[in-house]
Scaffold this motif. Sequence first.
Motif, PDB file in Angstrom:
ATOM      1  N   LEU A 193      21.847 -34.345  28.569  1.00 42.47           N
ATOM      2  CA  LEU A 193      22.361 -33.010  28.878  1.00 42.47           C
ATOM      3  C   LEU A 193      21.729 -32.018  27.921  1.00 42.47           C
ATOM      4  O   LEU A 193      21.681 -32.256  26.709  1.00 42.47           O
ATOM      5  N   ARG A 194      21.243 -30.924  28.458  1.00 48.40           N
ATOM      6  CA  ARG A 194      20.656 -29.877  27.626  1.00 48.40           C
ATOM      7  C   ARG A 194      20.914 -28.529  28.270  1.00 48.40           C
ATOM      8  O   ARG A 194      21.343 -28.432  29.431  1.00 48.40           O
ATOM      9  N   VAL A 195      20.625 -27.483  27.512  1.00 47.37           N
ATOM     10  CA  VAL A 195      20.798 -26.121  28.016  1.00 47.37           C
ATOM     11  C   VAL A 195      19.499 -25.678  28.664  1.00 47.37           C
ATOM     12  O   VAL A 195      18.423 -25.771  28.057  1.00 47.37           O
ATOM     13  N   TYR A 196      19.591 -25.226  29.908  1.00 41.73           N
ATOM     14  CA  TYR A 196      18.437 -24.671  30.617  1.00 41.73           C
ATOM     15  C   TYR A 196      18.818 -23.266  31.061  1.00 41.73           C
ATOM     16  O   TYR A 196      19.673 -23.096  31.921  1.00 41.73           O
ATOM     17  N   GLU A 197      18.177 -22.258  30.435  1.00 40.77           N
ATOM     18  CA  GLU A 197      18.558 -20.860  30.634  1.00 40.77           C
ATOM     19  C   GLU A 197      20.054 -20.711  30.331  1.00 40.77           C
ATOM     20  O   GLU A 197      20.461 -20.936  29.196  1.00 40.77           O
ATOM     21  N   ASP A 198      20.887 -20.354  31.298  1.00 44.95           N
ATOM     22  CA  ASP A 198      22.316 -20.198  31.024  1.00 44.95           C
ATOM     23  C   ASP A 198      23.148 -21.327  31.616  1.00 44.95           C
ATOM     24  O   ASP A 198      24.376 -21.210  31.724  1.00 44.95           O
ATOM     25  N   ALA A 199      22.508 -22.417  32.007  1.00 39.02           N
ATOM     26  CA  ALA A 199      23.223 -23.509  32.660  1.00 39.02           C
ATOM     27  C   ALA A 199      23.030 -24.805  31.885  1.00 39.02           C
ATOM     28  O   ALA A 199      22.168 -24.916  31.010  1.00 39.02           O
ATOM     29  N   LEU A 200      23.853 -25.780  32.233  1.00 36.05           N
ATOM     30  CA  LEU A 200      23.679 -27.132  31.709  1.00 36.05           C
ATOM     31  C   LEU A 200      22.835 -27.927  32.702  1.00 36.05           C
ATOM     32  O   LEU A 200      23.071 -27.882  33.915  1.00 36.05           O
ATOM     33  N   ALA A 201      21.844 -28.615  32.196  1.00 37.05           N
ATOM     34  CA  ALA A 201      20.977 -29.442  33.026  1.00 37.05           C
ATOM     35  C   ALA A 201      21.182 -30.898  32.649  1.00 37.05           C
ATOM     36  O   ALA A 201      21.408 -31.232  31.482  1.00 37.05           O
ATOM     37  N   LEU A 202      21.101 -31.760  33.641  1.00 39.14           N
ATOM     38  CA  LEU A 202      21.235 -33.199  33.437  1.00 39.14           C
ATOM     39  C   LEU A 202      19.949 -33.880  33.880  1.00 39.14           C
ATOM     40  O   LEU A 202      19.481 -33.654  35.006  1.00 39.14           O
ATOM     41  N   HIS A 203      19.380 -34.689  33.005  1.00 37.10           N
ATOM     42  CA  HIS A 203      18.198 -35.482  33.347  1.00 37.10           C
ATOM     43  C   HIS A 203      18.601 -36.950  33.269  1.00 37.10           C
ATOM     44  O   HIS A 203      18.947 -37.444  32.190  1.00 37.10           O
ATOM     45  N   THR A 204      18.597 -37.645  34.400  1.00 34.00           N
ATOM     46  CA  THR A 204      18.880 -39.076  34.351  1.00 34.00           C
ATOM     47  C   THR A 204      17.731 -39.775  33.638  1.00 34.00           C
ATOM     48  O   THR A 204      16.569 -39.346  33.716  1.00 34.00           O
ATOM     49  N   MET A 205      18.068 -40.847  32.926  1.00 31.65           N
ATOM     50  CA  MET A 205      17.101 -41.549  32.097  1.00 31.65           C
ATOM     51  C   MET A 205      17.048 -43.022  32.476  1.00 31.65           C
ATOM     52  O   MET A 205      18.027 -43.596  32.947  1.00 31.65           O
ATOM     53  N   LEU A 206      15.890 -43.597  32.275  1.00 34.39           N
ATOM     54  CA  LEU A 206      15.729 -45.027  32.474  1.00 34.39           C
ATOM     55  C   LEU A 206      16.335 -45.769  31.278  1.00 34.39           C
ATOM     56  O   LEU A 206      16.333 -45.271  30.148  1.00 34.39           O
ATOM     57  N   TRP A 207      16.832 -46.960  31.548  1.00 39.57           N
ATOM     58  CA  TRP A 207      17.309 -47.803  30.458  1.00 39.57           C
ATOM     59  C   TRP A 207      16.108 -48.298  29.666  1.00 39.57           C
ATOM     60  O   TRP A 207      15.004 -48.432  30.207  1.00 39.57           O
ATOM     61  N   PRO A 208      16.294 -48.556  28.370  1.00 42.93           N
ATOM     62  CA  PRO A 208      15.141 -49.001  27.556  1.00 42.93           C
ATOM     63  C   PRO A 208      14.411 -50.206  28.126  1.00 42.93           C
ATOM     64  O   PRO A 208      13.183 -50.290  28.036  1.00 42.93           O
ATOM     65  N   ASP A 209      15.152 -51.154  28.757  1.00 41.13           N
ATOM     66  CA  ASP A 209      14.475 -52.339  29.288  1.00 41.13           C
ATOM     67  C   ASP A 209      13.764 -52.073  30.614  1.00 41.13           C
ATOM     68  O   ASP A 209      13.123 -52.965  31.169  1.00 41.13           O
ATOM     69  N   GLU A 210      13.875 -50.845  31.143  1.00 41.98           N
ATOM     70  CA  GLU A 210      13.166 -50.490  32.377  1.00 41.98           C
ATOM     71  C   GLU A 210      11.791 -49.896  32.103  1.00 41.98           C
ATOM     72  O   GLU A 210      11.029 -49.635  33.036  1.00 41.98           O
ATOM     73  N   ILE A 211      11.484 -49.674  30.838  1.00 41.02           N
ATOM     74  CA  ILE A 211      10.178 -49.120  30.472  1.00 41.02           C
ATOM     75  C   ILE A 211       9.264 -50.280  30.111  1.00 41.02           C
ATOM     76  O   ILE A 211       9.550 -51.069  29.216  1.00 41.02           O
TER      77      ILE A 211
END
Length: 349
Positions: free
Chosen positions: A152-170
Amino acid sequence: MRSIWKGTISFGLVSIPIKVVAATENHSVSFHQVHTADGGRIRYRKVCELDEEEVPREEIGRGFETEEGRTILLTDDDMAALPLPTAKTVEILGFVPAEEIDPIQLDRSYYLAADGKRADKPYVLLREALKRSGKVAVAKLALRARESLGMLRVYEDALALHTMLWPDEIRAVSGVAPEGEVAVRDAELDLADTLMDTLGELDWSELHDEYREALEALVRAKAEGAEPAPEELRRRGEEGGGKLVDLMAVLERSVQEARSGRAAGEEGEATVHELAERRAGGKAPAKRAASKKAAKKPEAKKTAGKSTGGKAASKAAAPKKTAAKKTAAKKTAAKKTSAKKPSRPRKTA
């Protein structure tokens, strides 16, 4: 924007009702598979391999195949009954600096919208806390029938969510980079740095999908009965591929081409080697300055010579003009004198 998921952000004892909406969209040109003989659409039908009959969507469920080859059916109720605390919750696990998360872990991007007025205050609270800390939140959530990590991070004035791969998926990176030591000279690195500086900053507003535009133009042309692009245009993208090149020569040419598109300045007028020397020791600017002074001095001398020569010439010309005037005056006086003298009488016999 249509929400694809509704739930709650769990921020300690703070709960924030949210809606998840897609943050990106795909502008790729889509194609249908057709029968080339008559243009008919090719359809995929879901057919049961036992009775060879087409199965409607509502009769299709999930099946998990075990190692023994058995198929275990899982219904929607089975999936909903899983004891997942993240089934409807974005559970924040902690806060870390953004640079600790490698971009290779990031998957899809979403916006998080506050769901109702009662969510406004805690939503803004989390947003401002993230801004002030300069960190991002790492969370877990169940989305699209799987549990994922999320950032979760701030993008302009909104909250953005970036789904992430699990460490064992890399996957491991071994075997990807060139094996063995590859020598790179300092001069090559200097030229690469110069090229990076010359290209300058990126103007994101100028970026666009040229392939999609060309494809759409081709479709329009064929729809109007026009001929396809010439063969040489289609081969343009293949030129230069797979050839071994002189790295230094290519870097120098790249720098020169990049510099030709930029406004001419003091650095822009320098040669490629001077720019590389500046990075190495900063000696080139002093040499250039000295050469500029040396270039200016002869010009000054020439100018001075022209002005001095002009004065000397005018002084030399002055006596000549005076002498000429005196000579002309004497001739005029002689003519007047001869005109005044009386004529002598002629003798008669």
